[in-house]
Scaffold this active site. Structure first.
Site, PDB file in Angstrom:
ATOM      1  N   ASP A   1      -9.844  -5.506  -3.873  1.00  0.00           N
ATOM      2  CA  ASP A   1      -9.232  -4.543  -2.948  1.00  0.00           C
ATOM      3  C   ASP A   1     -10.232  -3.415  -2.678  1.00  0.00           C
ATOM      4  O   ASP A   1     -10.717  -2.770  -3.614  1.00  0.00           O
ATOM      5  CB  ASP A   1      -7.951  -3.973  -3.569  1.00  0.00           C
ATOM      6  CG  ASP A   1      -7.102  -3.235  -2.551  1.00  0.00           C
ATOM      7  OD1 ASP A   1      -7.627  -2.290  -1.913  1.00  0.00           O
ATOM      8  OD2 ASP A   1      -5.928  -3.597  -2.393  1.00  0.00           O
TER       9      ASP A   1
ATOM     10  N   SER B   1       0.838  -1.202   0.000  1.00  0.00           N
ATOM     11  CA  SER B   1       0.000   0.000   0.000  1.00  0.00           C
ATOM     12  C   SER B   1       0.879   1.261   0.000  1.00  0.00           C
ATOM     13  O   SER B   1       1.661   1.450  -0.937  1.00  0.00           O
ATOM     14  CB  SER B   1      -0.948  -0.055   1.198  1.00  0.00           C
ATOM     15  OG  SER B   1      -1.960   0.900   1.054  1.00  0.00           O
TER      16      SER B   1
ATOM     17  N   HIS C   1      -7.345  -5.900   0.536  1.00  0.00           N
ATOM     18  CA  HIS C   1      -6.163  -5.095   0.864  1.00  0.00           C
ATOM     19  C   HIS C   1      -5.438  -5.585   2.120  1.00  0.00           C
ATOM     20  O   HIS C   1      -4.450  -4.997   2.528  1.00  0.00           O
ATOM     21  CB  HIS C   1      -6.621  -3.643   1.063  1.00  0.00           C
ATOM     22  CG  HIS C   1      -5.540  -2.624   0.912  1.00  0.00           C
ATOM     23  ND1 HIS C   1      -4.931  -2.357  -0.291  1.00  0.00           N
ATOM     24  CD2 HIS C   1      -4.935  -1.791   1.802  1.00  0.00           C
ATOM     25  CE1 HIS C   1      -4.013  -1.416  -0.133  1.00  0.00           C
ATOM     26  NE2 HIS C   1      -3.993  -1.060   1.138  1.00  0.00           N
TER      27      HIS C   1
END
Lengths: 277, 277
Positions: free
Chosen positions: A222, A146, A254
């Site tokens: 996600d 991320s 995610h």
């Protein structure tokens, strides 16, 4: 440097250490996994940069990387995601301030005095690691998740020769054009978007690319897909003809369940580059 | 039953669910990993019982079991370690009350109304799992860590035919004679030590043994070594000539770094038993 903890893990040692960071002007904590081979001499290094809200600890306990790193004889470094402490500026939002350094050197108030995560990861921490631990700094690779995927990609492309390979799990690919990026760049770097571009993986991919292999995994489910803007990076990769694997993984989100599911692949990918030649 | 979360992991799904437990008289939360194979039909089940202070979540995110379970096509169940809630008795100590159910049915005040973790793990939760998920309840195995290792060993020996194999990470082996055990048994079960013996793995090993393979790992640097009393179980195993592997692992402590380091071995051990015959 203070030893916070050392736990035997997968034949090696998972340590947590605290040191004084010149760049950040505060004490910083990081995790370091050393495989058994480090007893006999320097081992290659894989950096893992974490995402929003994380400390050094999240990936260290949830990403499941140590077993694969042990198998490959590779060390793992888990830096924190921002400067910390009562004297360090912060914000109530989860995506600004402590836990959200975005791997840049802030130039704006109130962030400039401590928020120098670029220098911390690119200079401070590597110098300290090289002095204190049996690490072969000529063989480094980098990954992240991320916000940390953004950090890994931008560091790798901006420091040619430093990293042999780069990968990312659900990286923020195009922060200039995302709510995860524009807000923080405005706060840390000010309004001049030319400053932002140096920290945008898609922009850097178009301008510079990476002299080595690239692997990026993103889940089709996600929940932050729109914030990540994977298409921007894909377009840049295609345009540049960058050697890269960009994979969309069906049904993954995610979370660290996603990260750990593909960790074996990522460690093997980096091991191939780290042990080549 | 409520779905709290479902995350794709290692080709399968790591779910968290909440249901109303008849035994505990409260809502209970558990984790369940289903491998990809569960889409096509019932899969074998490995129970993982957690230790003091843990919820359903700790092992689910830190033990690194899902990858190995996925490889073997086995489901994983992660129960909580006690009843929970404002209406449920508790204690300020970390090792009594919520987070410290010790896998017994309490008979004493104030614990008796809710602290029925034996029945919860032996009856309530299996019934619910069998109804709601594609699990082959004829093929079950059980493991656990610390207090959960105690739970795994005592359940396995007390429910002959239920589990094909049992393993434990740093289990409390002889709680009757340990500060991790005597205190809680006195509180939950009262002063009659005959009641305690039914929940002491070393006693049960002497009296009953287990009709299947047993695997126990303990770290030589376990900081709670004296509480675990591994010698008591070793003596009982030897005396009984129980088929078992009792391993002391050099330099490992009591943490999840220890658990995750040997998870591959434990899952493979159970898979062999679950797929035999």
């Amino acid at each position: 440097m203070d030893v916070i903890s050392e736990n035997r893990a997968f034949g090696g040692v998972q340590g947590v250490y605290r040191h004084s960071s010149h760049s950040c002007g505060c004490e910083m904590t990081f995790g370091l996994f050393l495989p058994e081979e480090a007893r006999d001499g320097p081992v290659p290094v894989l950096w893992y940069l974490s995402g929003l809200t994380c400390t050094h600890e999240n990936a260290m306990v949830k990403a499941g990387a140590q077993g694969w790193a042990a198998e490959q004889g590779i060390a793992l470094v888990f830096p924190d995601t921002s400067p910390r402490g009562d004297a360090v500026a912060d914000d109530d939002a989860f995506d600004l301030g402590q836990g959200a350094g975005f791997y840049v050197n802030a130039t704006q108030k109130p962030w400039a005095p401590h928020y120098r995560m670029w220098d911390y990861v690119a200079e401070d921490l590597p110098s300290m690691l090289q002095e204190e631990f049996p690490l072969d700094m000529a063989r480094q690779a980098i990954t992240g998740h991320s916000m940390g995927g953004h950090g890994a990609l931008t560091l790798a492309m901006s420091l040619p020769g430093r990293f042999r390979s780069v990968s990312a799990f659900a990286p923020i690919c195009n922060p200039m054009a995302s709510d995860w990026g524009a807000k923080q760049f405005a706060a840390y770097l000010g309004g001049d978007e030319a400053q932002w571009a140096a920290h945008d993986a898609s922009h850097l991919m178009r301008e510079r690319g990476f002299d080595g292999p690239v692997l990026v995994d993103t889940g089709t489910d996600d929940q932050f897909y729109d914030f990540l803007r994977p298409a921007a990076l894909a377009d840049a990769v295609v345009e540049r003809r960058q050697v890269a694997s960009l994979r969309l993984q069906k049904g993954y989100d995610h979370s660290y369940f996603f990260v750990s599911s593909f960790m074996e692949d990522h460690v093997a990918f980096h091991a191939e580059a780290l042990y080549a030649g």
